[in-house]
Design a protein around this motif. Structure first.
Motif, PDB file in Angstrom:
ATOM      1  N   VAL A  79       0.835  -1.205   0.000  1.00  0.00           N
ATOM      2  CA  VAL A  79       0.000   0.000   0.000  1.00  0.00           C
ATOM      3  C   VAL A  79       0.868   1.254   0.000  1.00  0.00           C
ATOM      4  N   ASP A  80       1.820   1.321   0.921  1.00  0.00           N
ATOM      5  CA  ASP A  80       2.664   2.512   1.050  1.00  0.00           C
ATOM      6  C   ASP A  80       3.494   2.769  -0.206  1.00  0.00           C
ATOM      7  N   ARG A  81       4.058   1.716  -0.754  1.00  0.00           N
ATOM      8  CA  ARG A  81       4.898   1.883  -1.945  1.00  0.00           C
ATOM      9  C   ARG A  81       4.061   2.312  -3.156  1.00  0.00           C
ATOM     10  N   THR A  82       2.854   1.778  -3.272  1.00  0.00           N
ATOM     11  CA  THR A  82       1.973   2.161  -4.379  1.00  0.00           C
ATOM     12  C   THR A  82       1.668   3.655  -4.324  1.00  0.00           C
ATOM     13  N   LEU A  83       1.317   4.148  -3.142  1.00  0.00           N
ATOM     14  CA  LEU A  83       1.005   5.572  -3.006  1.00  0.00           C
ATOM     15  C   LEU A  83       2.242   6.449  -3.200  1.00  0.00           C
ATOM     16  N   LYS A  84       3.394   5.950  -2.804  1.00  0.00           N
ATOM     17  CA  LYS A  84       4.638   6.721  -2.949  1.00  0.00           C
ATOM     18  C   LYS A  84       5.074   6.823  -4.411  1.00  0.00           C
ATOM     19  N   VAL A  92      -5.804   2.903  -2.557  1.00  0.00           N
ATOM     20  CA  VAL A  92      -5.335   1.554  -2.856  1.00  0.00           C
ATOM     21  C   VAL A  92      -5.899   0.593  -1.820  1.00  0.00           C
ATOM     22  N   GLU A  93      -6.302  -0.581  -2.289  1.00  0.00           N
ATOM     23  CA  GLU A  93      -6.741  -1.657  -1.398  1.00  0.00           C
ATOM     24  C   GLU A  93      -6.025  -2.924  -1.823  1.00  0.00           C
ATOM     25  N   VAL A  94      -5.478  -3.631  -0.849  1.00  0.00           N
ATOM     26  CA  VAL A  94      -4.768  -4.869  -1.150  1.00  0.00           C
ATOM     27  C   VAL A  94      -5.304  -5.989  -0.269  1.00  0.00           C
ATOM     28  N   GLU A  95      -5.467  -7.148  -0.871  1.00  0.00           N
ATOM     29  CA  GLU A  95      -5.825  -8.363  -0.152  1.00  0.00           C
ATOM     30  C   GLU A  95      -4.666  -9.345  -0.314  1.00  0.00           C
ATOM     31  N   VAL A  96      -4.127  -9.797   0.799  1.00  0.00           N
ATOM     32  CA  VAL A  96      -3.051 -10.780   0.772  1.00  0.00           C
ATOM     33  C   VAL A  96      -3.587 -12.058   1.402  1.00  0.00           C
ATOM     34  N   SER A  97      -3.532 -13.151   0.648  1.00  0.00           N
ATOM     35  CA  SER A  97      -4.067 -14.431   1.108  1.00  0.00           C
ATOM     36  C   SER A  97      -2.979 -15.483   1.160  1.00  0.00           C
ATOM     37  N   LYS A  98      -2.882 -16.152   2.297  1.00  0.00           N
ATOM     38  CA  LYS A  98      -1.997 -17.315   2.423  1.00  0.00           C
ATOM     39  C   LYS A  98      -2.849 -18.541   2.127  1.00  0.00           C
ATOM     40  N   LEU A  99      -2.440 -19.297   1.107  1.00  0.00           N
ATOM     41  CA  LEU A  99      -3.202 -20.479   0.709  1.00  0.00           C
ATOM     42  C   LEU A  99      -2.784 -21.681   1.548  1.00  0.00           C
ATOM     43  N   GLU A 109      -7.748 -20.705   2.835  1.00  0.00           N
ATOM     44  CA  GLU A 109      -6.862 -19.541   2.832  1.00  0.00           C
ATOM     45  C   GLU A 109      -7.200 -18.620   3.987  1.00  0.00           C
ATOM     46  N   VAL A 110      -6.222 -17.816   4.346  1.00  0.00           N
ATOM     47  CA  VAL A 110      -6.391 -16.743   5.318  1.00  0.00           C
ATOM     48  C   VAL A 110      -6.077 -15.453   4.571  1.00  0.00           C
ATOM     49  N   THR A 111      -6.958 -14.457   4.690  1.00  0.00           N
ATOM     50  CA  THR A 111      -6.811 -13.213   3.942  1.00  0.00           C
ATOM     51  C   THR A 111      -6.861 -12.020   4.873  1.00  0.00           C
ATOM     52  N   ILE A 112      -5.970 -11.072   4.633  1.00  0.00           N
ATOM     53  CA  ILE A 112      -6.059  -9.781   5.313  1.00  0.00           C
ATOM     54  C   ILE A 112      -6.275  -8.730   4.232  1.00  0.00           C
ATOM     55  N   ILE A 113      -6.989  -7.672   4.595  1.00  0.00           N
ATOM     56  CA  ILE A 113      -7.298  -6.587   3.649  1.00  0.00           C
ATOM     57  C   ILE A 113      -6.892  -5.263   4.302  1.00  0.00           C
ATOM     58  N   LEU A 114      -6.097  -4.480   3.576  1.00  0.00           N
ATOM     59  CA  LEU A 114      -5.729  -3.143   4.012  1.00  0.00           C
ATOM     60  C   LEU A 114      -6.036  -2.156   2.897  1.00  0.00           C
ATOM     61  N   SER A 115      -6.442  -0.957   3.279  1.00  0.00           N
ATOM     62  CA  SER A 115      -6.660   0.083   2.273  1.00  0.00           C
ATOM     63  C   SER A 115      -6.224   1.432   2.856  1.00  0.00           C
ATOM     64  N   LYS A 116      -5.938   2.350   1.942  1.00  0.00           N
ATOM     65  CA  LYS A 116      -5.502   3.676   2.350  1.00  0.00           C
ATOM     66  C   LYS A 116      -5.821   4.660   1.242  1.00  0.00           C
ATOM     67  N   LYS A 117      -6.237   5.856   1.640  1.00  0.00           N
ATOM     68  CA  LYS A 117      -6.485   6.944   0.695  1.00  0.00           C
ATOM     69  C   LYS A 117      -5.372   7.965   0.820  1.00  0.00           C
TER      70      LYS A 117
END
Length: 118
Positions: A79-84, A92-99, A109-117
């Motif tokens: 997220v941070d690198r995308t905005l930079k 930006v919103e990202v979902e990272v899933s461990k299968l 799977e386990v998924t976390i979701i983070l977003s930032k404006k």
């Protein structure tokens, strides 16, 4: 405003709190969604006027290659690198899933979701 989505970016990475995870690795899936003003590129038809999804994919792949204990940490870096790096991105919103996570159960799977404006 417009949206660009990259779905099902697959990586093999070494994230996790367990020592074994740092040695054997796991499969991951990342979904990335950005919001940006795409009105100029819709008219100009020029790559320079939009958010290059090749650049977005590179950010995900490079950040997922850096080991983290927590998925949240890897997601925050993405997220941070995308905005930079991509000034046209407003959100930006990202979902990272461990299968097939090693959690002692039948979990796909386990998924976390983070977003930032911006």
């Amino acid at each position: 405003m417009g949206v660009i989505k990259l779905k099902n970016i697959r990586t093999f990475s070494y994230h996790g709190c367990l020592v074994e995870e740092s040695k054997i690795g796991s499969n991951y899936r990342v979904d990335l969604e950005i919001e940006a003003d795409l009105s100029t590129s819709a008219v100009s038809d020029k790559l320079a006027d939009t958010v290059d999804y090749v650049h977005l994919n590179r950010i995900v792949v490079e950040e997922m290659a850096i080991r983290s204990e927590l998925l949240e940490h890897a997601a925050k870096r993405i997220v941070d690198r995308t905005l930079k790096e991509l000034i046209l991105v407003n959100r930006v919103e990202v979902e990272v899933s461990k299968l097939n996570p090693p959690i002692g159960g039948d979990v796909e799977e386990v998924t976390i979701i983070l977003s930032k404006k911006r």
